[in-house]
Design a protein around this motif. Sequence first.
Motif, PDB file in Angstrom:
ATOM      1  N   ARG A 131       0.783  -1.112   0.058  1.00  0.00           N
ATOM      2  CA  ARG A 131      -0.021  -0.016   0.082  1.00  0.00           C
ATOM      3  C   ARG A 131       0.926   1.247  -0.091  1.00  0.00           C
ATOM      4  NH1 ARG A 131      -5.320  -0.961   1.389  1.00  0.00           N
ATOM      5  NH2 ARG A 131      -5.462   1.513   0.728  1.00  0.00           N
ATOM      6  N   PHE A 132       2.066   1.265   0.255  1.00  0.00           N
ATOM      7  CA  PHE A 132       2.899   2.163   0.141  1.00  0.00           C
ATOM      8  C   PHE A 132       3.895   2.328  -1.338  1.00  0.00           C
ATOM      9  CE2 PHE A 132       2.135   1.197   4.424  1.00  0.00           C
ATOM     10  CZ  PHE A 132       2.012   2.453   4.914  1.00  0.00           C
ATOM     11  N   ASP A 187       1.606  -0.589  -9.928  1.00  0.00           N
ATOM     12  CA  ASP A 187       2.385  -1.518 -10.756  1.00  0.00           C
ATOM     13  C   ASP A 187       3.687  -2.021 -10.329  1.00  0.00           C
ATOM     14  OD1 ASP A 187       3.861   0.405 -10.606  1.00  0.00           O
ATOM     15  OD2 ASP A 187       4.403   1.008 -12.723  1.00  0.00           O
ATOM     16  N   GLN A 188       3.880  -1.905  -8.944  1.00  0.00           N
ATOM     17  CA  GLN A 188       5.037  -2.497  -8.314  1.00  0.00           C
ATOM     18  C   GLN A 188       4.516  -3.535  -7.097  1.00  0.00           C
ATOM     19  OE1 GLN A 188       7.759  -2.419  -8.991  1.00  0.00           O
ATOM     20  NE2 GLN A 188       8.730  -0.587 -10.002  1.00  0.00           N
ATOM     21  N   ASN A 232       6.193  -6.906  -6.712  1.00  0.00           N
ATOM     22  CA  ASN A 232       7.264  -6.795  -6.054  1.00  0.00           C
ATOM     23  C   ASN A 232       7.307  -6.371  -4.470  1.00  0.00           C
ATOM     24  OD1 ASN A 232       8.604  -7.198  -8.496  1.00  0.00           O
ATOM     25  ND2 ASN A 232       8.446  -5.204  -9.022  1.00  0.00           N
ATOM     26  N   ALA A 233       6.162  -6.462  -3.897  1.00  0.00           N
ATOM     27  CA  ALA A 233       5.988  -5.659  -2.640  1.00  0.00           C
ATOM     28  C   ALA A 233       6.793  -6.612  -1.438  1.00  0.00           C
ATOM     29  CB  ALA A 233       4.780  -5.546  -2.198  1.00  0.00           C
ATOM     30  N   TYR A 234       6.668  -7.786  -1.842  1.00  0.00           N
ATOM     31  CA  TYR A 234       7.166  -8.765  -0.577  1.00  0.00           C
ATOM     32  C   TYR A 234       8.665  -9.397  -0.987  1.00  0.00           C
ATOM     33  CZ  TYR A 234       2.941  -6.914   1.316  1.00  0.00           C
ATOM     34  OH  TYR A 234       1.895  -5.874   1.976  1.00  0.00           O
ATOM     35  N   ARG A 235       9.139  -8.913  -1.852  1.00  0.00           N
ATOM     36  CA  ARG A 235      10.588  -9.344  -2.067  1.00  0.00           C
ATOM     37  C   ARG A 235      11.443  -8.569  -1.265  1.00  0.00           C
ATOM     38  NH1 ARG A 235      10.458  -9.347  -8.762  1.00  0.00           N
ATOM     39  NH2 ARG A 235       8.830 -10.908  -9.088  1.00  0.00           N
ATOM     40  N   VAL A 268      12.477  -0.972  -4.053  1.00  0.00           N
ATOM     41  CA  VAL A 268      11.524  -0.782  -5.020  1.00  0.00           C
ATOM     42  C   VAL A 268      11.457   0.759  -5.391  1.00  0.00           C
ATOM     43  CG1 VAL A 268       9.285  -1.003  -5.990  1.00  0.00           C
ATOM     44  CG2 VAL A 268      10.120  -2.788  -4.552  1.00  0.00           C
ATOM     45  N   LYS A 269      11.360   1.228  -6.825  1.00  0.00           N
ATOM     46  CA  LYS A 269      11.472   2.656  -7.124  1.00  0.00           C
ATOM     47  C   LYS A 269       9.835   3.003  -6.746  1.00  0.00           C
ATOM     48  CE  LYS A 269      14.781   2.034 -10.616  1.00  0.00           C
ATOM     49  NZ  LYS A 269      15.162   2.397 -12.038  1.00  0.00           N
ATOM     50  N   ILE A 270       9.748   4.228  -6.360  1.00  0.00           N
ATOM     51  CA  ILE A 270       8.584   4.909  -5.939  1.00  0.00           C
ATOM     52  C   ILE A 270       8.436   6.271  -6.803  1.00  0.00           C
ATOM     53  CG2 ILE A 270       8.232   3.675  -3.849  1.00  0.00           C
ATOM     54  CD1 ILE A 270       9.327   6.278  -2.467  1.00  0.00           C
TER      55      ILE A 270
END
Length: 245
Positions: A68-69, A73-74, A77-80, A84-86
């Motif tokens: 949620r942060f 489109d990412q 990949n959230a829980y790798r 991650v680029k934001i």
Amino acid sequence: MNPLCVLAMIVVSFPASVFANHQYPEATQFQQQRNAMVDTLSQKYRGLGLAVEDMRVLNAMRKVPRHRFMPKDQHKNAYRDSPVKIGYGQTISQPYIVALMSQLAEVESGMSVLEIGTGSGYQAAILFELTSQVYTMEIISPLAKRTQETFQTLGLLKIKHQHGDGYYGWPGELKFDRIMVTAAAAHIPPPLLKQLKPNGRMVIPVGPVWGNQQLLLIEKDLHGKSTTRSILPVRFVPLTGRVFK
């Protein structure tokens, strides 16, 4: 604002119960992925003395919905265990680094914590699971606005959020039990050290812009004397502001 390194980490097996400082909407969404992420994290770096074993920190990581942060489109990949680029040249930190920094800070309930570099808001949310007194600053205006909207959407209204240059600390005379800096500084900012209370802790990456930095733990004793310990090499996006232009 967060690390670009992919450092590993360790863990033991922990129950799924979590510290309940805040209730998120759709709380169980991606719960299995969060549990798997934490289980993976807590099994790394054990032999190097860099294990994340603080139950409160790991339970916070199990609870806060990292997806949620970040941009939709990412979400995949959230829980790798990777940054991650934001947008705006910034990242959401690698989960291991978030957990390690939170553990190093040793945040206890009731403490006041200042975060410099709100970024996505994820680190602030993790800190909010540990104490209700969280202050966070972001210098990039559109990112600060977006994160404020995220806090509102998720009901994190008690987190005190401000757009400004974190190098100079929180405006006013406040002092903090803990300070966490989530962007690399060329040196330890004197204004932040001044805002750290006696018996306080600061966690901050220090080193050259776009190069290898060191994650430092700064401890201030009851008499105001500070000692610094290097924890491990990291790669963070740079702290920005007038001082660094």
